[in-house]
Motif scaffolding. Sequence first.
Motif, mmCIF file in Angstrom:
data_model
loop_
_atom_site.group_PDB
_atom_site.id
_atom_site.type_symbol
_atom_site.label_atom_id
_atom_site.label_comp_id
_atom_site.label_asym_id
_atom_site.label_seq_id
_atom_site.Cartn_x
_atom_site.Cartn_y
_atom_site.Cartn_z
ATOM 1 N N SER A 135 -9.995 9.749 -5.223
ATOM 2 C CA SER A 135 -9.980 10.071 -3.812
ATOM 3 C C SER A 135 -10.962 9.555 -2.807
ATOM 4 C CB SER A 135 -9.681 11.526 -3.573
ATOM 5 O OG SER A 135 -10.900 12.144 -3.835
ATOM 6 N N LYS A 136 -10.761 9.972 -1.415
ATOM 7 C CA LYS A 136 -11.889 9.470 -0.679
ATOM 8 C C LYS A 136 -13.204 10.013 -0.823
ATOM 9 C CE LYS A 136 -8.496 8.403 3.035
ATOM 10 N NZ LYS A 136 -8.136 8.671 4.503
ATOM 11 N N ARG A 172 -5.178 3.764 -7.655
ATOM 12 C CA ARG A 172 -5.207 5.425 -8.213
ATOM 13 C C ARG A 172 -6.520 5.407 -9.067
ATOM 14 N NH1 ARG A 172 -2.006 9.356 -7.912
ATOM 15 N NH2 ARG A 172 -1.962 11.029 -9.468
ATOM 16 N N ASN A 200 0.769 -1.174 0.207
ATOM 17 C CA ASN A 200 0.140 -0.021 0.082
ATOM 18 C C ASN A 200 0.807 1.286 0.071
ATOM 19 O OD1 ASN A 200 0.863 0.204 2.606
ATOM 20 N ND2 ASN A 200 -0.887 -0.145 3.612
ATOM 21 N N SER A 219 -6.583 -2.121 -3.092
ATOM 22 C CA SER A 219 -7.686 -1.479 -2.141
ATOM 23 C C SER A 219 -7.398 0.166 -2.506
ATOM 24 C CB SER A 219 -7.708 -1.925 -0.710
ATOM 25 O OG SER A 219 -6.655 -1.773 -0.206
ATOM 26 N N GLU A 220 -6.145 0.593 -2.688
ATOM 27 C CA GLU A 220 -5.668 1.861 -2.885
ATOM 28 C C GLU A 220 -5.442 2.244 -4.458
ATOM 29 O OE1 GLU A 220 -3.698 2.640 1.567
ATOM 30 O OE2 GLU A 220 -2.424 2.354 -0.538
#
Length: 282
Positions: free
Chosen positions: A80-81, A77, A36, A74-75
């Motif tokens: 964004s959140k 690109r 991550n 899971s991260e």
Amino acid sequence: MTGRGDGAHGELVLLERFDGYAVVTLNRPEKANAMNAAAQTELAAALDAVREDCRAVVLTGAGHRSFCAGVDLSERRGLSKNQVQERLFSWGADPWFEIQERILRHPAVFVAAVNGAALGGGLTLVNNCEIAVASDAAVFGMPEIGLGTFPALSGASTLHRILPKHAAYLVLTADRVDAEKALRWGLVTEVVRPDDVLSRAKEIAAIVGKLDPVVVDFSKRAVREVPTMDWSRSIDYGLRTGMVVRANSDAAVAGVTRFLDRAERGGGNTSAPSSTTAEPHT
């Protein structure tokens, strides 16, 4: 030989120093050592920390199941959140690529201790190491095409490392190959029992760690750049690399002197000295 731990790089990447080399462990075994953002930041810091005093770096994964499963999806690109599209820059947009560039330009030789599955970006790490020791239980592959995309880093780097049809099989089928096939195809240097992977990698790193840092640095660069050149350019590059090394280190003079002295004492034996006889650089 006892290593010295370095806790400054957090818990996701562990760093242990030995004489002339270091062991860097990807420490997310519960996530198959997927990288991550935080782990990639710690890995970059660990690599920077050993630039000055280590001629070799062993890369391995925690546990026995996985060497590295690549980038943590899971991260992924893109959003964004707040589900807002992030700005994409032409340089530095892919942190995993930047890690690979750090390894490529690092003055140390990298030895992969492949303790388990090397998939996707994990295979990229193996490809980017000059030497790779694999467990006979390890598997190698790139699942990206099965996820609807091209394996950008692992595919491209594998095409640089092995024969095109072998690389095409991995890219186009998302299938995995075992350690013995990886050895036959040239993905790894040697295969050992699972319990011997790290010790064998450290043994190789210790040999490199005794050598002159200038010689190691420029020799690594030559190993990476010469395969991209034609015959004449590669020979010329080799000659120029030797000149640069001799101009910046006294290792060659000392080495030839030791070699000739041994030859005289041995009754004229002119065989090259073994790497196991290399004297530590101080």
